[in-house]
Write an enzyme that holds these catalytic residues in place. Structure first.
Site, short mmCIF file in Angstrom:
data_model
loop_
_atom_site.label_atom_id
_atom_site.label_comp_id
_atom_site.label_asym_id
_atom_site.label_seq_id
_atom_site.Cartn_x
_atom_site.Cartn_y
_atom_site.Cartn_z
N THR A 1 -7.75 -1.41 -0.15
CA THR A 1 -8.46 -1.48 -1.44
C THR A 1 -9.09 -2.86 -1.60
O THR A 1 -10.11 -3.01 -2.26
CB THR A 1 -7.46 -1.33 -2.62
OG1 THR A 1 -6.35 -0.58 -2.21
CG2 THR A 1 -8.09 -0.70 -3.82
N THR A 2 -8.47 -3.87 -1.01
CA THR A 2 -8.97 -5.23 -1.21
C THR A 2 -9.99 -5.62 -0.14
O THR A 2 -11.03 -6.19 -0.45
CB THR A 2 -7.77 -6.22 -1.21
OG1 THR A 2 -6.90 -5.84 -2.26
CG2 THR A 2 -8.23 -7.66 -1.42
N THR B 1 2.94 -12.40 3.52
CA THR B 1 2.15 -13.13 2.53
C THR B 1 2.92 -14.39 2.14
O THR B 1 3.98 -14.69 2.73
CB THR B 1 1.80 -12.21 1.33
OG1 THR B 1 0.85 -12.91 0.50
CG2 THR B 1 3.02 -11.83 0.51
N GLY C 1 -4.11 -4.93 -4.42
CA GLY C 1 -5.16 -4.10 -4.98
C GLY C 1 -4.63 -2.70 -5.11
O GLY C 1 -3.90 -2.23 -4.26
N HIS C 2 -4.94 -2.06 -6.22
CA HIS C 2 -4.56 -0.66 -6.31
C HIS C 2 -5.62 0.11 -7.06
O HIS C 2 -6.34 -0.41 -7.90
CB HIS C 2 -3.19 -0.48 -6.96
CG HIS C 2 -2.93 -1.44 -8.05
ND1 HIS C 2 -1.90 -2.34 -8.00
CD2 HIS C 2 -3.58 -1.63 -9.20
CE1 HIS C 2 -1.94 -3.05 -9.09
NE2 HIS C 2 -2.94 -2.65 -9.84
N ASP D 1 0.81 -1.22 0.00
CA ASP D 1 0.00 0.00 0.00
C ASP D 1 0.84 1.27 0.00
O ASP D 1 0.48 2.28 0.58
CB ASP D 1 -0.97 0.02 1.21
CG ASP D 1 -1.77 -1.26 1.30
OD1 ASP D 1 -2.28 -1.68 0.25
OD2 ASP D 1 -1.88 -1.83 2.39
N GLN E 1 2.32 -6.02 -3.14
CA GLN E 1 2.66 -5.96 -1.69
C GLN E 1 3.98 -5.20 -1.44
O GLN E 1 4.39 -4.42 -2.28
CB GLN E 1 2.73 -7.37 -1.10
CG GLN E 1 1.38 -8.06 -0.96
CD GLN E 1 1.03 -8.95 -2.12
OE1 GLN E 1 1.87 -9.56 -2.73
NE2 GLN E 1 -0.24 -9.03 -2.43
N LYS F 1 1.95 2.11 -5.18
CA LYS F 1 2.63 1.62 -6.39
C LYS F 1 1.77 1.79 -7.64
O LYS F 1 2.29 2.09 -8.71
CB LYS F 1 2.99 0.14 -6.24
CG LYS F 1 4.00 -0.15 -5.16
CD LYS F 1 4.32 -1.63 -5.05
CE LYS F 1 3.18 -2.47 -4.55
NZ LYS F 1 2.81 -2.25 -3.16
N GLY F 2 0.45 1.59 -7.48
CA GLY F 2 -0.45 1.62 -8.63
C GLY F 2 -0.34 2.91 -9.42
O GLY F 2 -0.16 2.90 -10.64
N ARG G 1 -10.25 -2.89 5.16
CA ARG G 1 -9.90 -2.81 6.58
C ARG G 1 -9.15 -1.50 6.84
O ARG G 1 -8.36 -1.07 6.01
CB ARG G 1 -8.95 -3.96 6.97
CG ARG G 1 -9.62 -5.30 7.03
CD ARG G 1 -8.62 -6.40 7.35
NE ARG G 1 -7.74 -6.69 6.24
CZ ARG G 1 -6.76 -7.59 6.28
NH1 ARG G 1 -6.52 -8.26 7.38
NH2 ARG G 1 -6.01 -7.81 5.21
N PRO G 2 -9.38 -0.86 8.02
CA PRO G 2 -8.57 0.32 8.34
C PRO G 2 -7.11 -0.10 8.47
O PRO G 2 -6.82 -1.14 9.08
CB PRO G 2 -9.11 0.79 9.69
CG PRO G 2 -10.12 -0.19 10.12
CD PRO G 2 -10.34 -1.22 9.06
N ARG G 3 -6.21 0.66 7.88
CA ARG G 3 -4.80 0.30 7.98
C ARG G 3 -4.21 0.83 9.28
O ARG G 3 -4.60 1.91 9.74
CB ARG G 3 -4.03 0.90 6.80
CG ARG G 3 -4.46 0.29 5.48
CD ARG G 3 -3.71 0.89 4.30
NE ARG G 3 -4.23 0.36 3.06
CZ ARG G 3 -4.39 1.06 1.93
NH1 ARG G 3 -4.06 2.34 1.89
NH2 ARG G 3 -4.87 0.49 0.86
N ARG H 1 3.26 -29.64 -5.22
CA ARG H 1 3.26 -30.10 -6.63
C ARG H 1 2.19 -31.14 -6.95
O ARG H 1 2.01 -31.51 -8.08
CB ARG H 1 4.65 -30.67 -7.03
CG ARG H 1 5.75 -29.66 -6.93
CD ARG H 1 7.04 -30.28 -6.53
NE ARG H 1 6.93 -30.76 -5.18
CZ ARG H 1 7.73 -31.63 -4.62
NH1 ARG H 1 8.69 -32.18 -5.31
NH2 ARG H 1 7.57 -32.01 -3.37
P1 IMP Z 1 -2.44 -12.91 2.40
O1 IMP Z 1 -1.51 -12.38 1.36
O2 IMP Z 1 -3.89 -12.75 2.04
O3 IMP Z 1 -2.10 -14.30 2.81
O4 IMP Z 1 -2.25 -12.02 3.72
C1 IMP Z 1 -1.04 -12.06 4.49
C2 IMP Z 1 -0.72 -10.69 5.03
O5 IMP Z 1 -0.31 -9.84 3.96
C3 IMP Z 1 -1.87 -9.98 5.72
O6 IMP Z 1 -1.37 -9.22 6.78
C4 IMP Z 1 -2.41 -9.07 4.63
O7 IMP Z 1 -3.09 -7.97 5.16
C5 IMP Z 1 -1.12 -8.67 3.94
N1 IMP Z 1 -1.30 -8.29 2.53
C6 IMP Z 1 -1.50 -9.10 1.48
N2 IMP Z 1 -1.60 -8.39 0.34
C7 IMP Z 1 -1.44 -7.10 0.67
C8 IMP Z 1 -1.39 -5.88 -0.08
O8 IMP Z 1 -1.50 -5.85 -1.31
N3 IMP Z 1 -1.20 -4.74 0.63
C9 IMP Z 1 -1.03 -4.75 1.98
N4 IMP Z 1 -1.05 -5.86 2.72
C10 IMP Z 1 -1.25 -7.03 2.07
#
Ligand code: IMP
Length: 412
Positions: free
Chosen positions: A293-294, A233, A40-41, A13, A218, A16-17, A297-299, A138
């Site tokens: 964006t996805t 992630t 998400g962007h 976040d 990410q 980047k978008g 949730r409040p950051r 696999r």
């Molecule tokens: P997952 O990628 O859904 O497995 O989530 C793992 C962690 O990465 C969580 O804390 C998510 O909130 C965070 N996360 C995944 N994708 C993004 C992103 O694009 N931006 C910010 N946080 C992300």
């Protein structure tokens, strides 16, 4: 000719978008190399606003190739919805290309994400962990290629295993094999024109001296190896992943552009040393519109962390920095930045394996008040930026002060 990478240097976040959308005009191919629709962007051009999760950020450039590389995991419904959305807005998807090696997110991945990881890590519940886990086993994975190769047998075999796994958690099995098979067949038909061996496409483009931008999802601190594990992630995020996720060799890479927000945010669980659970944190969230964006949730918000940024610059090999959302700091009398951590009474400038107990050591800068960024950078902001450059030893090449394309200053 240039093959450049854009990566996030914090917890995602970073904006980047917008930056990729601006840079895209200089490139012939824009390529996603990791993650899935957990990313998400939002891109804004004039009155048009686009929220994208899978298709590379260059939707507003119909003439450019938009490539989903082998390192990406694809959720069929999301991809189809995005293709539809882009076409309905009057932009062609003719130049979309999808790697036959990319893995597919299926219903059971999303169910398992909800069961296994969501509570502990605060995932986006998009099935990301389970699909990358299947990629590594696999045995229980389905790739784009499989859509056209004996799909029925594969779906039958894997679904039996997944039913047992989900059943063992005492959870209901909410998928129907025939439905799933039909859905995948329809998906296969719709995306067929886009599916290629993207490694060949991209390496041939390099031979033809085309410009390629590799778009990371990410941020570095969410990298499965180098981030705040296990609160990360499930894919690699760092610049090295751009080669793995596309099949472009490391010796073809030129610039590695790191995107850093002028403060820090993170969503989900996990350590965040500079987090502010006070009025300043609230102000950053409100002024910065820091809601996912996805997942909406409040950051979590906090000051800029130079331990994180220096680490990100090092392990990504950042060659230039883009500083975003500097305008959000207009509203603060003092701008604070973390330069070091104190852990168990000891100071360190290095990112520890566990930053849970890290206490930030801060340096304070004078705020600059409401700035007219189009007219230039206030003196105090210049000092803040100079300090970041000195600490990271990387030049800031672009400054972004709003979501629109023209709210951007190019500094060299
Ligand atoms: P997952 O990628 O859904 O497995 O989530 C793992 C962690 O990465 C969580 O804390 C998510 O909130 C965070 N996360 C995944 N994708 C993004 C992103 O694009 N931006 C910010 N946080 C992300």
């Amino acid at each position: 000719m240039s093959v450049d990478i854009v990566v996030g240097t914090q917890w995602g976040d970073e904006g980047k978008g917008k930056i990729i959308d601006i840079l895209a005009k200089n490139y012939d191919y824009i390529v996603r190399f990791n993650g899935g629709n957990n990313a998400g962007h939002t891109i804004k051009v004039g009155d048009k606003k686009f929220g994208l999760h899978l298709i590379p950020s260059a939707v507003f450039y119909p003439e450019k190739f938009k490539v989903i590389g082998n390192g990406v995991v694809i959720h069929p419904e999301t991809l189809l919805e995005e293709i539809k959305k882009v076409e309905e807005a009057g932009y062609s998807t003719e130049k979309l290309r999808i790697s036959e090696r990319a893995h597919i997110i299926l219903d059971w991945h999303i169910m398992l994400d909800g069961i296994e990881a969501q509570k502990k890590i605060g995932t986006t519940k998009r099935g990301i962990g389970p699909v990358y886990a299947d990629k590594a086993t696999r045995v229980t994975a389905i790739r784009i290629f499989d859509l056209y190769d004996n799909l029925k047998n594969k779906v039958d075999f894997i679904s039996k295993i997944k039913k047992q796994v989900i059943g063992s958690y005492g959870q209901p099995i909410n998928f129907d094999i025939d439905d799933l098979y039909n859905k995948l067949n329809q998906f296969a038909e719709k995306i067929k024109p886009y599916v290629v061996d993207t490694q060949i496409l991209l390496n041939e483009a390099i031979d033809k001296k085309k410009n390629i931008l590799l778009e990371g999802a990410q941020g570095t601190m969410l990298d499965v190896d180098h981030g705040t594990y296990p609160y990360v992630t499930s894919s690699n995020i760092v610049s090295g992943a751009a080669c793995i996720g596309t099949g472009i060799p490391p010796n073809k890479i030129n610039k590695i552009i790191g995107i850093a927000k002028a403060y820090t945010t993170r969503v989900g669980e996990g350590p965040f040393p500079t987090e502010l659970n006070d009025e300043n944190g609230k102000k950053l969230r409100e002024q910065g519109k820091e809601f996912g964006t996805t997942t909406n949730r409040p950051r979590r918000c906090g000051w800029l962390d130079l331990v994180v940024l220096r680490y990100a610059c090092r392990i990504n090999g950042i060659t230039e920095l883009v500083l975003t959302k500097i305008d959000v700091l207009d509203y603060f009398e003092e701008i604070i930045v973390c330069t070091e951590y104190k852990i168990n009474g000891k100071k360190t400038t290095e990112m520890p394996i566990n930053s849970e107990k890290a206490e930030p050591i801060y340096k304070t800068f004078k705020g600059w008040g409401k700035a007219d960024w189009a007219k230039g950078i206030p003196k105090e902001a210049k000092e803040y930026m100079k300090f970041i450059e000195k600490e990271t030893r990387i030049k800031i090449s672009i400054l972004s002060y709003g979501p629109k394309r023209d709210e951007t200053l190019f500094l060299k």
